[in-house]
Write an enzyme that holds these catalytic residues in place. Structure first.
Site, PDB file in Angstrom:
ATOM      1  N   GLY A 129       0.781  -1.200   0.004  1.00 48.43           N
ATOM      2  CA  GLY A 129      -0.085   0.128   0.330  1.00 48.43           C
ATOM      3  C   GLY A 129       0.966   1.291  -0.018  1.00 48.43           C
ATOM      4  O   GLY A 129       1.824   1.352   0.432  1.00 48.43           O
ATOM      5  N   CYS A 130       0.274   2.438  -0.426  1.00 48.52           N
ATOM      6  CA  CYS A 130       1.062   3.806  -0.447  1.00 48.52           C
ATOM      7  C   CYS A 130       1.493   4.200   0.877  1.00 48.52           C
ATOM      8  O   CYS A 130       2.602   4.563   1.101  1.00 48.52           O
ATOM      9  CB  CYS A 130       0.269   4.485  -1.338  1.00 48.52           C
ATOM     10  SG  CYS A 130      -1.368   4.940  -0.720  1.00 48.52           S
ATOM     11  N   PHE A 131       0.566   4.204   1.864  1.00 53.84           N
ATOM     12  CA  PHE A 131       0.924   4.640   3.129  1.00 53.84           C
ATOM     13  C   PHE A 131       1.856   3.530   3.833  1.00 53.84           C
ATOM     14  O   PHE A 131       2.712   4.061   4.470  1.00 53.84           O
ATOM     15  CB  PHE A 131      -0.466   4.775   4.112  1.00 53.84           C
ATOM     16  CG  PHE A 131      -1.060   6.042   4.072  1.00 53.84           C
ATOM     17  CD1 PHE A 131      -0.433   7.169   4.234  1.00 53.84           C
ATOM     18  CD2 PHE A 131      -2.416   6.109   3.952  1.00 53.84           C
ATOM     19  CE1 PHE A 131      -1.020   8.444   4.217  1.00 53.84           C
ATOM     20  CE2 PHE A 131      -3.027   7.377   3.818  1.00 53.84           C
ATOM     21  CZ  PHE A 131      -2.285   8.658   3.940  1.00 53.84           C
ATOM     22  N   ALA A 134       5.232   4.475   2.426  1.00 49.29           N
ATOM     23  CA  ALA A 134       5.909   5.427   3.219  1.00 49.29           C
ATOM     24  C   ALA A 134       6.605   5.183   4.638  1.00 49.29           C
ATOM     25  O   ALA A 134       7.580   5.576   5.041  1.00 49.29           O
ATOM     26  CB  ALA A 134       5.254   6.740   2.966  1.00 49.29           C
TER      27      ALA A 134
END
Length: 320
Positions: A129-131, A134
């Site tokens: 996932g993107c979150f 990061a």
């Protein structure tokens, strides 16, 4: 030449993926599937591709005609698709949804900074996932060194493309513009994969990850502000991160503070560390559609086919 197919080709991540693959020197796109857009030109949905392709969306496709298929449909649909297919032997699959991030059904979690060697040998990869990308990039060096000893606190802001292409009350420009809001506080779905992977690196880690996601007034990018108690001083912490990411193709440890404009429209991730008393503060920035989705998917494809990770991803950030 790697022959690629895309399932669920109408969304933001699929549009970015097509843009990358159209310009990838080692890839040819065989089909882009979209039931609702079948017969339409790709450029009718993804206007940024004008002048780069004359392909049309298809409703029917032959999996035997491709070497790799990217699943870009909504969360939950990848498992259904897998169950309905007769998959050719040797077909590689990269899923951009959350369905297989638990590494079920033979999938490998596709975060190269954690699993590069396993991805190289994988037939099936679950894109993070993107979150989750990061936040994990802000924490992997600590977990790998067994230094996650306390609760972790995260505030992360994402652009409007993170909500997908379908409009909703919280994605319309008139609501999002000049606005900032919290959503899914302490309950975001990406916490599952973050916690699982940190415990794989540091089995003794059992503390809370307190994550407050926020919607930002911008189109793309994620900035994650992360802090936790850490015994290392600032110099030792920076060396830990620099050493961990020394061989990473796209993740770099910055000497100065970082911001979104340094990474938007690239596959880069920038990480900056600073010490305040007992707390280590880590700021991580990525483009949610690239390193947080389609760029990372292409990076994983490159690894799976024995290419240079950077192939087709040498993208430059804007100077302004």
């Amino acid at each position: 030449m790697i022959r690629a197919g895309i399932i669920g080709g109408a969304g933001y991540t699929a549009g970015e993926l097509i843009r990358l693959l159209v310009n990838h020197p080692q890839v040819g796109i065989v089909f882009v599937h979209s039931t609702s857009n079948a017969g339409n030109l790709l450029t009718e949905v993804h206007g940024g591709l004008e002048g780069e392709t004359t392909m049309r969306f298809c409703a029917e496709y032959d999996l035997a005609s491709v070497d790799v298929v990217f699943l870009c449909s909504a969360h939950g649909q990848s498992r259904t698709w897998m169950a309905e297919q007769r998959l050719p032997e040797g077909l590689r699959i990269i899923d951009l949804a959350q369905d297989f991030r638990d590494e079920s059904e033979g999938f490998v979690y596709g975060l190269p900074e954690m699993n590069r060697g396993r991805i190289r040998e994988a037939r099936r990869v679950a894109n993070p996932g993107c979150f989750a990308t990061a936040i994990q990039l802000a924490l992997l060096p600590l977990a790998a060194a067994g230094l996650l000893e306390d609760e972790v606190h995260v505030t992360a802001v994402t652009g409007s493309t993170g909500a997908g292409v379908k409009p909703s009350a919280t994605t319309h420009f008139s609501w999002r513009s000049d606005n900032l809001s919290v959503y899914k506080a302490f309950s975001h779905q990406h916490l599952l994969e973050i916690g699982r992977n940190l415990r794989l690196l540091e089995p003794a880690f059992g503390q809370e990850i307190n994550f407050v996601p926020m919607r930002g007034d911008f189109t793309r990018g994620i900035l994650a502000s992360v802090y936790t108690n850490c015994p290392l001083d600032e110099e030792a912490a920076r060396k830990l991160y620099a050493d961990y990411y020394a061989g990473a193709a796209f993740t770099h440890v910055a000497e100065r503070g970082v911001d979104l404009k340094q990474v938007v429209n690239t596959n880069k991730a920038l990480v900056h560390t600073a010490k305040y008393g007992s707390k280590l503060h880590v700021v991580s920035v990525i483009d949610n559609l690239l390193k947080g989705a389609s760029g990372q998917a292409v990076q994983n494809m490159n690894l799976m086919f024995g290419l240079d990770e950077r192939e087709g991803l040498r993208l430059k950030a804007s100077a302004f």
